[in-house]
Design a protein around this motif. Sequence first.
Motif, PDB file in Angstrom:
ATOM      1  N   ALA A 161       0.847  -1.198   0.000  1.00 43.44           N
ATOM      2  CA  ALA A 161       0.000   0.000   0.000  1.00 43.44           C
ATOM      3  C   ALA A 161       0.878   1.242   0.000  1.00 43.44           C
ATOM      4  O   ALA A 161       0.644   2.198  -0.759  1.00 43.44           O
ATOM      5  N   GLY A 162       1.921   1.233   0.846  1.00 44.19           N
ATOM      6  CA  GLY A 162       2.844   2.358   0.872  1.00 44.19           C
ATOM      7  C   GLY A 162       3.564   2.542  -0.448  1.00 44.19           C
ATOM      8  O   GLY A 162       3.694   3.664  -0.957  1.00 44.19           O
ATOM      9  N   MET A 163       4.019   1.434  -1.045  1.00 41.70           N
ATOM     10  CA  MET A 163       4.725   1.513  -2.325  1.00 41.70           C
ATOM     11  C   MET A 163       3.817   2.046  -3.431  1.00 41.70           C
ATOM     12  O   MET A 163       4.261   2.819  -4.292  1.00 41.70           O
ATOM     13  N   TYR A 164       2.553   1.624  -3.411  1.00 42.27           N
ATOM     14  CA  TYR A 164       1.614   2.119  -4.429  1.00 42.27           C
ATOM     15  C   TYR A 164       1.400   3.623  -4.281  1.00 42.27           C
ATOM     16  O   TYR A 164       1.486   4.380  -5.259  1.00 42.27           O
ATOM     17  N   LEU A 165       1.142   4.081  -3.068  1.00 41.31           N
ATOM     18  CA  LEU A 165       0.887   5.503  -2.845  1.00 41.31           C
ATOM     19  C   LEU A 165       2.128   6.341  -3.124  1.00 41.31           C
ATOM     20  O   LEU A 165       2.016   7.496  -3.561  1.00 41.31           O
ATOM     21  N   GLN A 166       3.326   5.770  -2.921  1.00 38.45           N
ATOM     22  CA  GLN A 166       4.568   6.488  -3.194  1.00 38.45           C
ATOM     23  C   GLN A 166       4.938   6.480  -4.672  1.00 38.45           C
ATOM     24  O   GLN A 166       5.925   7.107  -5.057  1.00 38.45           O
ATOM     25  N   VAL A 169       4.979   1.065  -7.204  1.00 31.53           N
ATOM     26  CA  VAL A 169       4.350  -0.058  -7.904  1.00 31.53           C
ATOM     27  C   VAL A 169       2.979   0.368  -8.415  1.00 31.53           C
ATOM     28  O   VAL A 169       2.399   1.350  -7.962  1.00 31.53           O
ATOM     29  N   LYS A 170       2.451  -0.408  -9.360  1.00 28.99           N
ATOM     30  CA  LYS A 170       1.140  -0.114  -9.942  1.00 28.99           C
ATOM     31  C   LYS A 170       0.021  -0.726  -9.094  1.00 28.99           C
ATOM     32  O   LYS A 170       0.249  -1.605  -8.263  1.00 28.99           O
ATOM     33  N   ARG A 171      -1.210  -0.285  -9.371  1.00 26.23           N
ATOM     34  CA  ARG A 171      -2.358  -0.709  -8.573  1.00 26.23           C
ATOM     35  C   ARG A 171      -2.585  -2.220  -8.633  1.00 26.23           C
ATOM     36  O   ARG A 171      -2.970  -2.837  -7.626  1.00 26.23           O
ATOM     37  N   GLU A 172      -2.316  -2.853  -9.769  1.00 23.44           N
ATOM     38  CA  GLU A 172      -2.568  -4.281  -9.874  1.00 23.44           C
ATOM     39  C   GLU A 172      -1.667  -5.092  -8.934  1.00 23.44           C
ATOM     40  O   GLU A 172      -2.031  -6.187  -8.505  1.00 23.44           O
ATOM     41  N   ILE A 173      -0.496  -4.573  -8.608  1.00 19.73           N
ATOM     42  CA  ILE A 173       0.377  -5.245  -7.641  1.00 19.73           C
ATOM     43  C   ILE A 173      -0.279  -5.240  -6.270  1.00 19.73           C
ATOM     44  O   ILE A 173      -0.299  -6.263  -5.562  1.00 19.73           O
ATOM     45  N   TYR A 174      -0.825  -4.091  -5.884  1.00 16.99           N
ATOM     46  CA  TYR A 174      -1.519  -4.026  -4.596  1.00 16.99           C
ATOM     47  C   TYR A 174      -2.725  -4.958  -4.586  1.00 16.99           C
ATOM     48  O   TYR A 174      -2.967  -5.659  -3.599  1.00 16.99           O
ATOM     49  N   ASP A 175      -3.500  -4.972  -5.673  1.00 27.13           N
ATOM     50  CA  ASP A 175      -4.692  -5.824  -5.737  1.00 27.13           C
ATOM     51  C   ASP A 175      -4.328  -7.297  -5.558  1.00 27.13           C
ATOM     52  O   ASP A 175      -5.042  -8.055  -4.889  1.00 27.13           O
ATOM     53  N   GLN A 226      -7.900   3.079  -1.375  1.00 33.12           N
ATOM     54  CA  GLN A 226      -9.237   3.059  -1.963  1.00 33.12           C
ATOM     55  C   GLN A 226      -9.725   4.458  -2.322  1.00 33.12           C
ATOM     56  O   GLN A 226     -10.713   4.606  -3.045  1.00 33.12           O
ATOM     57  N   GLU A 227      -9.053   5.487  -1.808  1.00 37.97           N
ATOM     58  CA  GLU A 227      -9.534   6.858  -2.012  1.00 37.97           C
ATOM     59  C   GLU A 227      -8.620   7.707  -2.889  1.00 37.97           C
ATOM     60  O   GLU A 227      -9.057   8.715  -3.442  1.00 37.97           O
ATOM     61  N   TYR A 228      -7.362   7.323  -3.004  1.00 33.77           N
ATOM     62  CA  TYR A 228      -6.396   8.148  -3.719  1.00 33.77           C
ATOM     63  C   TYR A 228      -5.618   7.322  -4.739  1.00 33.77           C
ATOM     64  O   TYR A 228      -5.359   6.142  -4.520  1.00 33.77           O
ATOM     65  N   GLU A 229      -5.231   7.965  -5.831  1.00 28.06           N
ATOM     66  CA  GLU A 229      -4.367   7.328  -6.814  1.00 28.06           C
ATOM     67  C   GLU A 229      -2.922   7.397  -6.331  1.00 28.06           C
ATOM     68  O   GLU A 229      -2.538   8.314  -5.593  1.00 28.06           O
ATOM     69  N   GLY A 230      -2.121   6.423  -6.748  1.00 27.95           N
ATOM     70  CA  GLY A 230      -0.707   6.466  -6.414  1.00 27.95           C
ATOM     71  C   GLY A 230      -0.037   7.664  -7.075  1.00 27.95           C
ATOM     72  O   GLY A 230      -0.504   8.181  -8.089  1.00 27.95           O
ATOM     73  N   SER A 231       1.060   8.113  -6.496  1.00 29.54           N
ATOM     74  CA  SER A 231       1.769   9.268  -7.034  1.00 29.54           C
ATOM     75  C   SER A 231       2.287   8.973  -8.440  1.00 29.54           C
ATOM     76  O   SER A 231       2.692   7.846  -8.743  1.00 29.54           O
TER      77      SER A 231
END
Length: 258
Positions: A161-166, A169-175, A226-231
Motif C-alpha cells: 500500500a505504501g509503495m503504491y501511494l509512493q 508499484v502499480k495498482r494491480e500489484i496491490y490488488d 481506496q480513495e487516492y491514486e498512487g503518485s
Amino acid sequence: MTKNYNATKTGFTVVDSETFHTLRVLYQNDTYQGLVEIPEQGEVLPLAPWRKGENPFQDDYLFEGAETGFSDRGTWWFTIRPSTPFSQIMAEVEALNQVGFFKRLRRKDAPKLIDVVPKQTKSGYLFWDINDDLGKSCEEIMQSTPEVQMAYGYARRAAVAGMYLQGIVKREIYDHVFAVFKSLQLQTGQTVDFQKQAFLDSIDYMQTYSPFITSFFVKTMVPMVQEYEGSSCRVGDANFFKAVLDLAHSSEDDSRHN
C-alpha cells in the motif's frame, strides 16, 4: 488559552496558535518519538526519543529552539506553547494505553514474524525494503505458524500500500497482494483476537525499519489506497510520512468540527 493539542493512544500533536509551529509525537512501546514542523521555514526537526515517565521539556508551558551555528539551509527558530502542560498531555496519552490489569501471555517459544525475516534490502525506501525482505523469506514464513503467516499478510499489505501511494508499484500489484491477504485470513485464525494480535505483530516487525510505522500510521495509510491514486512520480519516505500524518490529523480535526 483555547485547547491546541490532541492526545490519542498513539501520541499527541500540539499546534501553536500564534506561530503555527507544530510538535508531533508518536508513542509506542513506552517510548516517545517526536519532530517539530516549521511550515513557513520549510524545516522538519527530529527530536531525540524519550521514555515513559521522562519529561524532556524544561518548561512545561513552552518549547522553543533556534539555529545557533552555521547551517547550509540558513537559520531556523520555533516556539510552541501548549494550552495544557506537556507533562499532563503525556499523562493523558499514557492513561489511554492502560486498558486493564490482565494480559494473556504468549508462549515464550512461539515465533514471531520479527524472528523469521532478516533485514537484507537497502533500496532507499522503507516499504520497498520491507516488501522485498518479506518476499525473500516467504518460504520460511509459510513453513511457520499461522500467527506468523497472518502477520506476514498484514505487513505485506501495508508495505505494498505504501509503495503504491509512493508511486513505486502499480495498482494491480496491490490488488494481487490484497487477494493473498484475504486468502491468508481464511486459512489462518479468523477470530478478532487472532487477527488483532497478527496485526500488532506486523507492526512490531515493521518498526524495526522505522519507529514511525505505528498502528495509527498503518490504519491511516492502507485505506488511502481506496480513495487516492498512487503518485505519478516516486515520493521519498520523509515527504510521504508527513503527507499521511497531515491527512490523518486533518481528518481528526474535521470529525471534531462536524
